[in-house]
Scaffold this motif. Sequence first.
Motif, mmCIF file in Angstrom:
data_model
loop_
_atom_site.group_PDB
_atom_site.id
_atom_site.type_symbol
_atom_site.label_atom_id
_atom_site.label_comp_id
_atom_site.label_asym_id
_atom_site.label_seq_id
_atom_site.Cartn_x
_atom_site.Cartn_y
_atom_site.Cartn_z
ATOM 1 N N ALA A 1 0.828 -1.216 0.000
ATOM 2 C CA ALA A 1 0.000 0.000 0.000
ATOM 3 C C ALA A 1 0.860 1.263 0.000
ATOM 4 C CB ALA A 1 -0.944 -0.004 1.198
ATOM 5 N N GLY A 2 2.008 1.204 0.647
ATOM 6 C CA GLY A 2 2.880 2.373 0.709
ATOM 7 C C GLY A 2 3.596 2.665 -0.598
ATOM 8 N N VAL A 3 4.009 1.620 -1.300
ATOM 9 C CA VAL A 3 4.750 1.805 -2.550
ATOM 10 C C VAL A 3 3.805 1.976 -3.734
ATOM 11 C CG1 VAL A 3 6.326 0.692 -4.189
ATOM 12 C CG2 VAL A 3 6.804 0.586 -1.741
ATOM 13 N N LEU A 4 2.817 1.112 -3.820
ATOM 14 C CA LEU A 4 1.918 1.141 -4.980
ATOM 15 C C LEU A 4 0.839 2.211 -4.862
ATOM 16 C CD1 LEU A 4 1.362 -2.670 -5.613
ATOM 17 C CD2 LEU A 4 2.982 -1.134 -6.735
ATOM 18 N N GLY A 5 0.624 2.712 -3.656
ATOM 19 C CA GLY A 5 -0.465 3.648 -3.444
ATOM 20 C C GLY A 5 -1.726 2.881 -3.076
ATOM 21 N N ILE B 1 6.484 -1.618 10.462
ATOM 22 C CA ILE B 1 6.104 -0.314 9.914
ATOM 23 C C ILE B 1 7.367 0.511 9.664
ATOM 24 C CG2 ILE B 1 5.063 1.917 10.523
ATOM 25 C CD1 ILE B 1 2.712 0.351 11.720
ATOM 26 N N GLY B 2 8.286 0.504 10.606
ATOM 27 C CA GLY B 2 9.543 1.234 10.428
ATOM 28 C C GLY B 2 10.331 0.743 9.225
ATOM 29 N N LEU B 3 10.405 -0.581 9.059
ATOM 30 C CA LEU B 3 11.103 -1.150 7.896
ATOM 31 C C LEU B 3 10.407 -0.767 6.594
ATOM 32 C CD1 LEU B 3 11.879 -4.751 9.243
ATOM 33 C CD2 LEU B 3 13.531 -2.905 8.829
ATOM 34 N N ALA B 4 9.081 -0.846 6.599
ATOM 35 C CA ALA B 4 8.325 -0.492 5.392
ATOM 36 C C ALA B 4 8.524 0.979 5.041
ATOM 37 C CB ALA B 4 6.844 -0.810 5.578
ATOM 38 N N LEU B 5 8.506 1.832 6.051
ATOM 39 C CA LEU B 5 8.723 3.267 5.810
ATOM 40 C C LEU B 5 10.098 3.521 5.202
ATOM 41 C CD1 LEU B 5 7.176 4.790 9.032
ATOM 42 C CD2 LEU B 5 6.428 5.247 6.684
ATOM 43 N N ALA B 6 11.102 2.807 5.698
ATOM 44 C CA ALA B 6 12.465 2.986 5.192
ATOM 45 C C ALA B 6 12.570 2.614 3.716
ATOM 46 C CB ALA B 6 13.441 2.149 6.023
ATOM 47 N N LEU B 7 11.758 1.664 3.281
ATOM 48 C CA LEU B 7 11.822 1.215 1.888
ATOM 49 C C LEU B 7 10.834 1.912 0.959
ATOM 50 C CD1 LEU B 7 12.232 -2.629 2.411
ATOM 51 C CD2 LEU B 7 13.955 -1.013 1.601
ATOM 52 N N LYS C 1 9.720 5.052 0.260
ATOM 53 C CA LYS C 1 10.102 6.211 -0.559
ATOM 54 C C LYS C 1 11.062 5.798 -1.674
ATOM 55 C CE LYS C 1 7.795 9.463 1.493
ATOM 56 N NZ LYS C 1 6.787 10.254 0.846
ATOM 57 N N ARG C 2 12.019 4.932 -1.342
ATOM 58 C CA ARG C 2 12.993 4.491 -2.340
ATOM 59 C C ARG C 2 12.322 3.682 -3.452
ATOM 60 N NH1 ARG C 2 15.997 3.595 2.614
ATOM 61 N NH2 ARG C 2 17.684 5.113 2.721
ATOM 62 N N LEU C 3 11.483 2.721 -3.055
ATOM 63 C CA LEU C 3 10.832 1.869 -4.045
ATOM 64 C C LEU C 3 9.774 2.625 -4.848
ATOM 65 C CD1 LEU C 3 10.445 -1.464 -2.040
ATOM 66 C CD2 LEU C 3 12.071 -0.936 -3.872
ATOM 67 N N LYS C 4 9.105 3.571 -4.207
ATOM 68 C CA LYS C 4 8.060 4.349 -4.894
ATOM 69 C C LYS C 4 8.663 5.109 -6.074
ATOM 70 C CE LYS C 4 3.972 7.011 -3.786
ATOM 71 N NZ LYS C 4 3.088 6.088 -4.447
ATOM 72 N N LYS C 5 9.874 5.609 -5.915
ATOM 73 C CA LYS C 5 10.541 6.335 -7.007
ATOM 74 C C LYS C 5 10.730 5.411 -8.211
ATOM 75 C CE LYS C 5 13.029 9.555 -4.051
ATOM 76 N NZ LYS C 5 14.315 9.897 -3.451
ATOM 77 N N VAL C 6 11.071 4.169 -7.960
ATOM 78 C CA VAL C 6 11.279 3.202 -9.049
ATOM 79 C C VAL C 6 9.953 2.845 -9.699
ATOM 80 C CG1 VAL C 6 12.068 0.849 -9.573
ATOM 81 C CG2 VAL C 6 13.364 2.277 -7.983
ATOM 82 N N VAL C 7 8.941 2.582 -8.867
ATOM 83 C CA VAL C 7 7.618 2.163 -9.377
ATOM 84 C C VAL C 7 6.948 3.287 -10.166
ATOM 85 C CG1 VAL C 7 5.284 1.547 -8.632
ATOM 86 C CG2 VAL C 7 7.263 0.401 -7.637
#
Length: 183
Positions: free
Chosen positions: A48-52, A167-173, A175-181
Amino acid sequence: MQTKTTTNKTRDMIYIGLFAGLMAVCSWLSVPAAVPFTMQTFGVFLAAGVLGGKRGTWAILVYLLLGAVGIPVFQGFTGGPGILFGNTGGYLLGFIGTALTMWGIERLLGGKTWALVLAMLLGLAVCYAFGTVWFLAVYTQSVEAVSFATVLGWCVGPFVIPDLIKIGLALALCKRLKKVVDR
């Protein structure tokens, strides 16, 4: 010749499938502890965080449908309607509430980091609430009556700290993965 819309839909379907697969892999990863836990909710937060909200919700629905038809995508390489509608199935179905909550907050507050933190925390609370009420209803019908506090102690208490870490691990990833997606 493919149009831009067709290309985007194809890319969306690929990402949805990839994140549904990621959730399956995360559900198989069990971290030993006094009460063992999986990385499943990490996969939900990441999807949900990366894909929206929209694509993340679709990824979670695909994951749950795969499990519902018997493909062993749930914890312990299990699947089927018995798992999905059993005592703890409410927590699995609560993932939809998590995604919808995250989607709603994304729509209201945008994609800022603090909004994503809030979305994940509220999404987790929705999942806990739905799953706990579900567990209470199913367990009471099939085994014995227990109190809401007892169910919270069994099904939520041991998982709060690990879920906050996820949640902390997901947050760390995210922003980085969202840029790629989003490219």
